[in-house]
Enzyme design. Structure first.
Site: not given
Ligand code: ATP
Ligand code: MG
Length: 442
Positions: A68, A70, A147
């Site tokens: 997805d 963001d 993170d």
């Molecule tokens: P995916 O969507 O592929 O699982 P993602 O890295 O995009 O991985 P998301 O949960 O969609 O993960 O979160 C988007 C972004 O928000 C992350 O890449 C990170 O930068 C931030 N983020 C999400 N959760 C956390 C957290 N628990 N602590 C710090 N930053 C976070």
């Molecule tokens: Mg994501």
């Protein structure tokens, strides 16, 4: 220069980012969904800053298709809403916007200043006061709350450059998963980051950097304090993302699996090389296979698999005490599920289905009295797949598998629900006829 931000434990770094221009990176707009591009352009045209961030940028740089997208912007939630009709503001603590385009949702958040609180929860209690966390900032605030370095890359729609404050591009090239800031502190702020580390390592083939690896054992226990509902969401991401087997092995390696499925973990510790282990590995392998073939899976099947051996252990005691096998399985199912949801909650529709799968294992043993009603049970197919799984994992089930395979081929599957659990391709021998089964809770 570093500036200590009094309101948080995080030291805000005033650093200049590395800007990687369009011709020096591999992110092309064709790799970004139309929906995400629309959001980015509309924000930009309204004179806001707009960046793609997180998994979208990371995965494209890795040559993978993002799950997805963001988006992050300096527009505040209300301003975002004014720009998009198809927009819903969500979140109590951090308000962010979900912009919907058909089935696709683009998550749009406003730059936030970092806090030493988790991304979930009810805000921070300081001097007895609840501090609201809607503190907006700019890109150079927002980057530090993220993170991992590889998750903190911003793709700027204005000039198509990548903005990298934290060396994320280099870490991606080197296949390293590094936390931003002090790893220990970042895990204490939000223990779920330990699970995220394992997930990204398994899914993306990254190595958890030794500095990020070291404090895991010390802080793992903090996962006990995570609300069970959040752990459930995380569990879905861990096991429904296509790399369940690899993720499971890593979770066991870091002793984190026990915080998700404590009863299963306990049993695995005492039967490391035995059937329970083989059974779970097979269930995870099948899940990954189905997803790789574009089939759907239901979490209920995996939950039934994770809790199967713990349930059986309790059921065996009940049987020894004189209960019928069906009574024993039902009673044990209740016990195991109520213990489970104390740490990781599971929506009722999934626990119901898991119980059905277990009870049907008892009914599937009665092959002499084959009941049409078993074949008609809305969860028969899932239960049949579960039976196959048991056989695949080495359980000796005599003629059961062959028998039920034949039976269901012989009978038109009236009202069977769509197959989503196991490892078999759906058979379409006949169109459903007669009264459709009531929608089930799976
Ligand atoms: P995916 O969507 O592929 O699982 P993602 O890295 O995009 O991985 P998301 O949960 O969609 O993960 O979160 C988007 C972004 O928000 C992350 O890449 C990170 O930068 C931030 N983020 C999400 N959760 C956390 C957290 N628990 N602590 C710090 N930053 C976070
Ligand atoms: Mg994501």
């Amino acid at each position: 220069m570093t500036v200590s931000d009094k309101s948080s434990n995080i030291t805000k770094l005033k650093v200049e980012p590395t800007i990687i221009p369009r011709d020096q990176h591999t992110i092309s707009r064709t790799a970004i969904s139309d929906a995400a591009l629309k959001v980015l352009y509309r924000l930009k045209n309204a004179e806001y800053k707009a960046y793609l961030v997180g998994g979208g940028v990371r995965d494209i740089l890795l040559g993978r298709e993002p799950k997805d997208f963001d988006v992050v912007t300096d527009a505040e939630p209300e301003q975002i809403r004014e720009l998009f009709r198809n927009c819903r503001l969500i979140g109590r603590r951090f308000r962010l916007a979900h912009v919907r385009f058909g089935p696709e949702i683009i998550e749009v958040s406003t730059f936030r200043a970092p806090h030493h609180v988790s991304d979930q929860g009810e805000g921070r209690v300081e001097d007895g006061r609840i501090i609201r966390d809607n503190v907006y900032g700019d890109i150079d605030d927002d980057v530090w709350r993220r993170d991992f370095t590889v998750n903190a890359l911003f793709y700027n729609i204005k000039d198509f450059s990548i903005v990298d404050y934290v060396g994320g591009v280099k870490d991606l090239e080197e296949g390293q998963l590094k936390l931003i800031g002090d790893p220990s502190q970042r895990y204490v702020e939000d223990p779920v980051r330990m699970l995220r580390a394992v997930r990204f390592a398994a899914k993306l083939g990254l190595r958890i950097h030794p500095e990020a690896e070291k404090p895991i054992s010390q802080h793992a226990e903090l996962l006990k304090e995570i609300p069970p509902a959040r752990l459930f969401e995380e569990m879905l991401k861990l096991f429904m993302g296509g790399c369940a087997l690899e993720t499971f092995e890593k979770l066991r390696h870091y002793n984190l699996f026990q915080y998700l499925f404590p009863q299963t973990d306990h049993l695995l510790d005492s039967h490391e090389k035995d059937y329970p282990h083989a059974f779970i590995m097979q269930a995870l392998k099948n899940t990954d296979l189905r997803l790789s073939e574009g089939n759907t899976v239901t979490p209920a099947f995996l939950i039934a698999a994770f809790l199967w051996e713990p349930m059986r252990t309790v059921a065996d005691d009940h049987i020894a005490n004189g209960l019928s096998e069906m009574e024993a399985v039902q009673l044990a199912g209740d016990t195991i599920i109520s213990r489970q949801i104390a740490s990781l909650s599971i929506p009722r529709r999934f626990t119901h289905m898991a119980r059905d799968i277990w009870s049907l294992q008892v009914r599937l043993k009665r092959i002499k009295k084959r009941s049409f009603r078993v074949l008609m049970h809305p969860k028969f197919r899932a239960a049949y797949d579960f039976l196959l799984l048991r056989a695949e994992a080495g359980e000796s089930l005599g003629e059961l598998v062959e028998y039920w395979t034949k039976e269901q081929l012989a009978e038109p599957l009236i009202g069977q629900e769509k197959i989503k659990s196991g490892n078999h391709k759906p058979r379409s021998r006949s169109r459903p006829r007669g009264r459709r089964n009531k929608p089930t809770d799976s």
